[in-house]
Design a protein around this motif. Structure first.
Motif, mmCIF file in Angstrom:
data_model
loop_
_atom_site.group_PDB
_atom_site.id
_atom_site.type_symbol
_atom_site.label_atom_id
_atom_site.label_comp_id
_atom_site.label_asym_id
_atom_site.label_seq_id
_atom_site.Cartn_x
_atom_site.Cartn_y
_atom_site.Cartn_z
ATOM 1 N N ALA A 66 31.849 42.156 37.479
ATOM 2 C CA ALA A 66 31.536 43.206 38.454
ATOM 3 C C ALA A 66 30.283 42.885 39.258
ATOM 4 O O ALA A 66 30.168 43.262 40.429
ATOM 5 N N GLY A 67 29.331 42.174 38.651
ATOM 6 C CA GLY A 67 28.087 41.864 39.350
ATOM 7 C C GLY A 67 28.293 41.050 40.612
ATOM 8 O O GLY A 67 27.548 41.189 41.587
ATOM 9 N N TYR A 68 29.304 40.184 40.613
ATOM 10 C CA TYR A 68 29.570 39.358 41.795
ATOM 11 C C TYR A 68 29.898 40.226 43.003
ATOM 12 O O TYR A 68 29.474 39.931 44.128
ATOM 13 N N LEU A 69 30.672 41.274 42.792
ATOM 14 C CA LEU A 69 31.157 42.090 43.910
ATOM 15 C C LEU A 69 30.231 43.245 44.254
ATOM 16 O O LEU A 69 30.303 43.774 45.360
ATOM 17 N N ILE A 70 29.384 43.662 43.316
ATOM 18 C CA ILE A 70 28.561 44.852 43.526
ATOM 19 C C ILE A 70 27.097 44.494 43.741
ATOM 20 O O ILE A 70 26.480 44.889 44.730
#
Length: 373
Positions: free
Chosen positions: A22-26
């Motif tokens: 999730a960190g990649y997209l958020i």
């Protein structure tokens, strides 16, 4: 404080691996927006988020779902050598210390090397001026209310967990981690108006799990590969043969571990996925090192060091094109080569410092985790 923004973004990026990818997209686009909001170069903020999420992906203060899957593969490999399984906290001390140290390392490189090289930001260079100047749509008063409710909800979950775990018998760590994020998340979302009722919460959960189809397919292929690989006895034969050769060669343990780390680094350029690489190499290297009297948790700690730094450099990483697109919002001439050049100082510094840390940790004999030498 302004000087702390880069370090905090990196630290949040490191922690974001508890939510898988999730960190990649958020976080990465939010890092760029945060830097822009305080008058700093947004590409430096993007680099801070990317460095924390990707270059230190295998380190965290919280055991992650990825750790759980990797340790299952590890234990299946340990069984090939007739050893006892290890727990998900087998190298927790090393993992937590790595998360803190690498946060400082990546933050330092951002502040001292990356940001000065970028110079002053010119909004005219933005590929999407509207996106580059977009502001937060959540009302600050609602956001403060949501954060307070999320904090109280977290304390409530923590109290329940303590009541359940102080007596012996409860060991579902992943379920506890899930509660610590899910309950405060619902409390925050309801406060800011994201969730109007139970149906909205369920819809958000369904949307999250709908994106896991690809991961489930990968896990299915990995499980079949491991099963057939073990059935063939190839891992046992390779481990025994290589252990015999290395034992007769008299190569010290540290050069062997360094060689293993560098092999993982090289392979990460063409195979960025943590699970796929470990599924292939664990059945060979874990029994091999066990026969050379190197504990499995040490081999896994070495894998952590080699698996992460190159994530920021390889265009084969699935999110790399997405991050290029994020960067082009703020700098329209940003391409794959530009992003690689931007992240190269971070990847090299993280690899060198992390490798030195691993060697010193091994030499001093500090336990890798609770009960694990």
């Amino acid at each position: 404080p302004r000087p702390m923004i880069a370090y905090l973004l990196v630290f949040i990026g490191v922690l974001s691996s508890v939510a898988s990818d999730a960190g990649y997209l958020i976080l990465i686009p939010l890092g760029a927006a945060a830097f822009l909001a305080v008058g700093r170069h947004p590409i430096a903020g993007l680099a801070a988020g990317f460095g924390g999420v990707a270059a230190v992906f295998m380190a965290n203060l919280i055991p992650t779902p990825t750790d759980a899957m990797l340790f299952e593969i590890t234990n299946e490999s340990i069984a090939l050598a007739g050893g006892m399984p290890i727990s998900i906290t087998a190298d927790y001390f090393f993992q937590a210390a790595s998360a803190l140290l690498m946060t400082l390392v990546v933050g330092f490189v951002i502040v001292r090397i990356v940001e000065p090289r970028l110079g002053t930001y010119n909004p005219a260079d933005a590929g999407d001026p509207d996106q580059a100047t977009a502001s937060d749509e959540i009302d600050p008063a609602l956001e403060a209310l949501g954060l307070r409710r999320a904090g109280f909800a977290f304390l409530a979950v923590l109290g329940v967990v303590l009541l359940a775990t102080i007596p012996p018998g409860m060991s579902s760590l992943l379920f506890i981690v899930m509660l610590c994020f899910f309950i405060p998340g619902v409390a925050y979302g309801s406060a800011v108006g994201k969730y109007k009722g139970p149906n909205d919460v369920i819809a958000a959960i369904v949307k999250t799990f709908a994106g896991l189809g690809g991961l489930i397919l990968v896990l299915l292929m990995i499980s079949q590969f491991i099963a057939y690989f073990n059935y063939s006895n190839i891992p046992a034969v390779l481990a025994t043969t290589l252990a015999s050769w290395l034992g007769e060669a008299g190569i010290p343990t540290i050069p062997l571990l360094i060689g293993f780390i560098l092999v993982i680094v090289i392979l990460d350029f063409i195979m960025p996925g943590s699970l796929a690489k470990w599924a292939i190499f664990a059945p060979i290297f874990v029994p091999l090192f066990i026969q050379l009297d190197v504990p499995a948790q040490t081999v896994f700690a070495a894998y952590r060091v080699g698996d992460s730094p190159v994530n920021t450099l390889t265009p084969l990483m699935v999110y790399f094109p997405v991050i290029v697109a994020f960067a082009q919002r703020y700098q329209k001439n940003m391409g794959v080569g530009s992003l690689v050049a931007l992240m190269l100082p971070i990847a090299v510094t993280v690899l060198i410092v992390w490798l030195v840390m691993f060697i010193l940790w091994f030499l001093t004999g500090i336990p890798l985790g609770p009960g694990y030498p």
